[in-house]
Design a protein around this motif. Structure first.
Motif, PDB file in Angstrom:
ATOM      1  N   TRP A  27      47.569  53.007  32.252  1.00 45.05           N
ATOM      2  CA  TRP A  27      47.294  51.848  33.103  1.00 45.05           C
ATOM      3  C   TRP A  27      48.004  51.956  34.449  1.00 45.05           C
ATOM      4  CZ3 TRP A  27      44.014  48.340  34.097  1.00 45.05           C
ATOM      5  CH2 TRP A  27      44.365  47.245  34.884  1.00 45.05           C
ATOM      6  N   LEU A  30      46.428  54.622  36.562  1.00 47.19           N
ATOM      7  CA  LEU A  30      45.202  54.119  37.190  1.00 47.19           C
ATOM      8  C   LEU A  30      45.525  53.244  38.400  1.00 47.19           C
ATOM      9  CD1 LEU A  30      42.827  53.148  34.255  1.00 47.19           C
ATOM     10  CD2 LEU A  30      42.374  54.771  36.086  1.00 47.19           C
ATOM     11  N   LEU A  31      46.497  52.355  38.264  1.00 47.68           N
ATOM     12  CA  LEU A  31      46.872  51.501  39.389  1.00 47.68           C
ATOM     13  C   LEU A  31      47.368  52.325  40.574  1.00 47.68           C
ATOM     14  CD1 LEU A  31      48.704  48.521  37.645  1.00 47.68           C
ATOM     15  CD2 LEU A  31      46.501  48.470  38.813  1.00 47.68           C
ATOM     16  N   ILE A  34      44.412  54.137  42.195  1.00 44.26           N
ATOM     17  CA  ILE A  34      43.535  53.233  42.945  1.00 44.26           C
ATOM     18  C   ILE A  34      44.212  52.786  44.235  1.00 44.26           C
ATOM     19  CG2 ILE A  34      42.551  50.907  42.902  1.00 44.26           C
ATOM     20  CD1 ILE A  34      41.718  51.546  39.992  1.00 44.26           C
ATOM     21  N   TRP A  52      40.773  44.006  48.128  1.00 41.37           N
ATOM     22  CA  TRP A  52      40.855  44.811  46.907  1.00 41.37           C
ATOM     23  C   TRP A  52      42.235  44.685  46.268  1.00 41.37           C
ATOM     24  CZ3 TRP A  52      37.222  46.410  43.953  1.00 41.37           C
ATOM     25  CH2 TRP A  52      35.986  46.788  44.455  1.00 41.37           C
ATOM     26  N   THR A  53      43.284  44.656  47.085  1.00 36.02           N
ATOM     27  CA  THR A  53      44.635  44.541  46.557  1.00 36.02           C
ATOM     28  C   THR A  53      44.824  43.221  45.822  1.00 36.02           C
ATOM     29  OG1 THR A  53      45.487  45.938  48.326  1.00 36.02           O
ATOM     30  CG2 THR A  53      47.088  44.584  47.159  1.00 36.02           C
ATOM     31  N   VAL A  56      42.898  43.316  42.529  1.00 38.28           N
ATOM     32  CA  VAL A  56      43.543  44.148  41.502  1.00 38.28           C
ATOM     33  C   VAL A  56      44.821  43.486  40.984  1.00 38.28           C
ATOM     34  CG1 VAL A  56      44.740  46.355  41.141  1.00 38.28           C
ATOM     35  CG2 VAL A  56      42.532  46.317  42.291  1.00 38.28           C
ATOM     36  N   PRO A  60      43.735  42.033  37.135  1.00 43.65           N
ATOM     37  CA  PRO A  60      43.945  43.478  37.064  1.00 43.65           C
ATOM     38  C   PRO A  60      42.822  44.254  36.387  1.00 43.65           C
ATOM     39  CG  PRO A  60      45.832  42.295  36.157  1.00 43.65           C
ATOM     40  CD  PRO A  60      44.805  41.283  36.523  1.00 43.65           C
ATOM     41  N   VAL A  64      40.456  46.618  38.621  1.00 36.73           N
ATOM     42  CA  VAL A  64      40.483  48.069  38.430  1.00 36.73           C
ATOM     43  C   VAL A  64      39.112  48.579  38.016  1.00 36.73           C
ATOM     44  CG1 VAL A  64      41.395  49.896  36.935  1.00 36.73           C
ATOM     45  CG2 VAL A  64      42.945  48.255  37.973  1.00 36.73           C
ATOM     46  N   TYR A  67      36.715  48.378  41.023  1.00 31.75           N
ATOM     47  CA  TYR A  67      36.980  49.421  42.016  1.00 31.75           C
ATOM     48  C   TYR A  67      36.482  50.771  41.519  1.00 31.75           C
ATOM     49  CZ  TYR A  67      39.245  51.928  45.800  1.00 31.75           C
ATOM     50  OH  TYR A  67      39.470  52.700  46.909  1.00 31.75           O
ATOM     51  N   MET A  68      36.714  51.056  40.229  1.00 29.24           N
ATOM     52  CA  MET A  68      36.266  52.330  39.686  1.00 29.24           C
ATOM     53  C   MET A  68      34.742  52.419  39.645  1.00 29.24           C
ATOM     54  SD  MET A  68      39.154  52.964  36.740  1.00 29.24           S
ATOM     55  CE  MET A  68      38.094  54.001  35.812  1.00 29.24           C
TER      56      MET A  68
END
Length: 134
Positions: A27, A30-31, A34, A52-53, A56, A60, A64, A67-68
């Motif tokens: 996790w 990934l963060l 990203i 986006w920040t 996320v 979360p 995430v 975004y992915m």
């Protein structure tokens, strides 16, 4: 009596704990991935990065995954471009360091001159010594 039962921490609990620890590691990876991609981007404004920040951070899992899904293939393209740029800079650096002025090249040229008879053995040794000292 079984050792795992007597310790109060059975094997399945150990495996479950390991699974949870690795899930947290993935996790956070990934963060970091990203956020690194997000803040390296040049095709998005500051407001887009802030949006986006916030997404996320406040949501979360949704942020995430969104975004992915939205930027996943573009992340790969940007990463490949960064790798190619870095590799190109490294190759240019290596070529500049090992340019024609390198001692091994100077010695090789002096050896060619010696073999062709253009210089004597003493001159070859002098050129070789100069190349090694530089």
């Amino acid at each position: 009596m079984n050792l795992a039962q007597s310790s109060g921490y059975p094997m399945l609990e150990v495996l479950w704990t390991m699974l949870i620890v690795f899930a947290w590691l993935i996790w956070f990876w990934l963060l970091i991935t990203i956020f690194a991609d997000l803040f390296r981007r040049r095709d998005i404004s500051g407001w887009g990065k802030a949006g986006w920040t916030v997404l996320v951070i406040l949501l979360p899992f949704v942020g995430v995954l969104a975004y992915m899904i939205v930027e996943g293939s573009a992340m790969v393209v940007r990463r490949d471009a960064d790798v190619q740029e870095t590799r190109g800079r490294f190759d240019r650096y290596v070529r500049s360091v090992s340019a024609a002025g390198a001692p091994s090249d100077q010695i090789a040229k002096a050896k060619e001159l010696l073999d062709s008879g253009a210089i004597s053995g003493a001159e070859y040794e002098t050129l070789k010594r100069k190349a090694l000292l530089s």
